[in-house]
Design a protein around this motif. Structure first.
Motif, PDB file in Angstrom:
ATOM      1  N   ILE A 218     113.934  72.606  57.133  1.00  0.00           N
ATOM      2  CA  ILE A 218     112.700  72.965  56.427  1.00  0.00           C
ATOM      3  C   ILE A 218     112.099  71.759  55.646  1.00  0.00           C
ATOM      4  CG2 ILE A 218     112.019  74.706  54.693  1.00  0.00           C
ATOM      5  CD1 ILE A 218     113.139  76.090  57.287  1.00  0.00           C
ATOM      6  N   THR A 219     111.002  71.754  55.764  1.00  0.00           N
ATOM      7  CA  THR A 219     109.947  70.576  54.951  1.00  0.00           C
ATOM      8  C   THR A 219     109.263  71.253  54.115  1.00  0.00           C
ATOM      9  OG1 THR A 219     110.320  69.177  57.107  1.00  0.00           O
ATOM     10  CG2 THR A 219     108.406  68.734  55.208  1.00  0.00           C
ATOM     11  N   ILE A 220     109.002  70.755  52.724  1.00  0.00           N
ATOM     12  CA  ILE A 220     108.054  71.410  51.771  1.00  0.00           C
ATOM     13  C   ILE A 220     107.409  70.180  51.051  1.00  0.00           C
ATOM     14  CG2 ILE A 220     109.804  71.399  50.065  1.00  0.00           C
ATOM     15  CD1 ILE A 220     108.492  73.885  48.913  1.00  0.00           C
TER      16      ILE A 220
ATOM     17  N   TYR B 281     114.223  72.993  43.253  1.00  0.00           N
ATOM     18  CA  TYR B 281     115.257  71.795  43.608  1.00  0.00           C
ATOM     19  C   TYR B 281     116.826  72.196  43.536  1.00  0.00           C
ATOM     20  CZ  TYR B 281     118.091  67.767  42.888  1.00  0.00           C
ATOM     21  OH  TYR B 281     119.011  66.673  42.928  1.00  0.00           O
ATOM     22  N   ASP B 282     117.002  73.215  42.453  1.00  0.00           N
ATOM     23  CA  ASP B 282     118.151  73.957  42.486  1.00  0.00           C
ATOM     24  C   ASP B 282     118.607  74.447  43.649  1.00  0.00           C
ATOM     25  OD1 ASP B 282     118.483  72.756  39.651  1.00  0.00           O
ATOM     26  OD2 ASP B 282     117.888  74.533  38.619  1.00  0.00           O
ATOM     27  N   LEU B 283     117.965  75.351  44.228  1.00  0.00           N
ATOM     28  CA  LEU B 283     118.027  76.276  45.464  1.00  0.00           C
ATOM     29  C   LEU B 283     118.355  75.125  46.728  1.00  0.00           C
ATOM     30  CD1 LEU B 283     115.597  79.095  45.213  1.00  0.00           C
ATOM     31  CD2 LEU B 283     118.039  79.350  45.086  1.00  0.00           C
ATOM     32  N   TYR B 284     117.330  74.318  47.014  1.00  0.00           N
ATOM     33  CA  TYR B 284     117.240  73.451  48.083  1.00  0.00           C
ATOM     34  C   TYR B 284     118.453  72.260  48.274  1.00  0.00           C
ATOM     35  CZ  TYR B 284     112.549  75.594  48.378  1.00  0.00           C
ATOM     36  OH  TYR B 284     111.572  76.386  48.433  1.00  0.00           O
ATOM     37  N   SER B 285     118.763  71.906  46.904  1.00  0.00           N
ATOM     38  CA  SER B 285     119.603  70.915  46.881  1.00  0.00           C
ATOM     39  C   SER B 285     121.286  71.232  47.344  1.00  0.00           C
ATOM     40  CB  SER B 285     119.927  70.203  45.414  1.00  0.00           C
ATOM     41  OG  SER B 285     120.593  71.592  44.484  1.00  0.00           O
ATOM     42  N   GLN B 286     121.480  72.385  47.494  1.00  0.00           N
ATOM     43  CA  GLN B 286     122.630  72.952  48.092  1.00  0.00           C
ATOM     44  C   GLN B 286     122.744  73.049  49.641  1.00  0.00           C
ATOM     45  OE1 GLN B 286     123.732  77.341  46.785  1.00  0.00           O
ATOM     46  NE2 GLN B 286     121.845  77.033  45.276  1.00  0.00           N
TER      47      GLN B 286
ATOM     48  N   PHE C   8     115.223  69.919  53.968  1.00  0.00           N
ATOM     49  CA  PHE C   8     116.749  70.278  53.806  1.00  0.00           C
ATOM     50  C   PHE C   8     117.130  71.176  55.174  1.00  0.00           C
ATOM     51  CE2 PHE C   8     113.747  72.974  51.555  1.00  0.00           C
ATOM     52  CZ  PHE C   8     114.139  74.189  51.795  1.00  0.00           C
ATOM     53  N   ASP C   9     118.258  71.490  55.273  1.00  0.00           N
ATOM     54  CA  ASP C   9     118.852  72.171  56.459  1.00  0.00           C
ATOM     55  C   ASP C   9     119.448  73.411  56.092  1.00  0.00           C
ATOM     56  OD1 ASP C   9     118.310  70.047  58.047  1.00  0.00           O
ATOM     57  OD2 ASP C   9     120.227  69.042  57.094  1.00  0.00           O
TER      58      ASP C   9
END
Length: 143
Positions: A54-56, A65-70, A82-83
């Motif tokens: 997913i690209t943003i 950031y907190d959500l995607y960094s997982q 992020f994958d």
């Protein structure tokens, strides 16, 4: 954990649910439900584990950031990617040469936020789009 469950058929989202629970348990429930929809005389039943990038566009909010960094968040210029792990449960498909064309699928993935959900919906629509079937047939004719 929230889990996104999509049912896509012929390029359309037919069902969208968000459930709370364990991803593996919900996936198995979806597979059991799929057995009632699957016609063994017509196609294979296939479950595939996949990782969708997913690209943003940057900048993103701290909550994002907190959500995607997982999910292995990384920067690519003005974008972040992020994958998202997901499972594709294909219950109506056909083989054209070495390619499989899916007509009816369930997609099961973690529910992260509305943006990611929209991107996964687009993926489900594209996977089951009748245009993909035509492209497969055209490739077969060209050979």
């Amino acid at each position: 954990m929230k889990i996104l469950i999509l049912r896509a058929e012929y390029g359309e989202i037919k069902e969208k649910m968000i459930s709370e629970g364990d991803l593996n348990k919900i996936l198995k429930e979806v597979i059991i439900r799929t057995l009632d929809l699957w016609d063994p005389n017509k196609s294979d039943l296939i479950v595939v584990r996949h990782s969708q990038e997913i690209t943003i566009k940057l900048p993103i909010k701290k909550e994002q950031y907190d959500l995607y960094s997982q999910f292995n968040l990384r920067r690519k210029g003005d974008y972040a990617s992020f994958d998202v792990p997901l499972y594709l449960v294909s219950f109506e498909n056909q083989w054209i040469d070495n390619n499989i064309v899916d007509s009816k699928v369930f997609v099961v993935s973690p529910y992260i936020d509305d943006y990611v959900s929209e991107k996964i919906e687009e993926l489900a629509i594209n996977i089951t789009s009748p245009e993909n079937e035509k492209e497969g047939e055209e490739e077969e004719l060209e050979e």
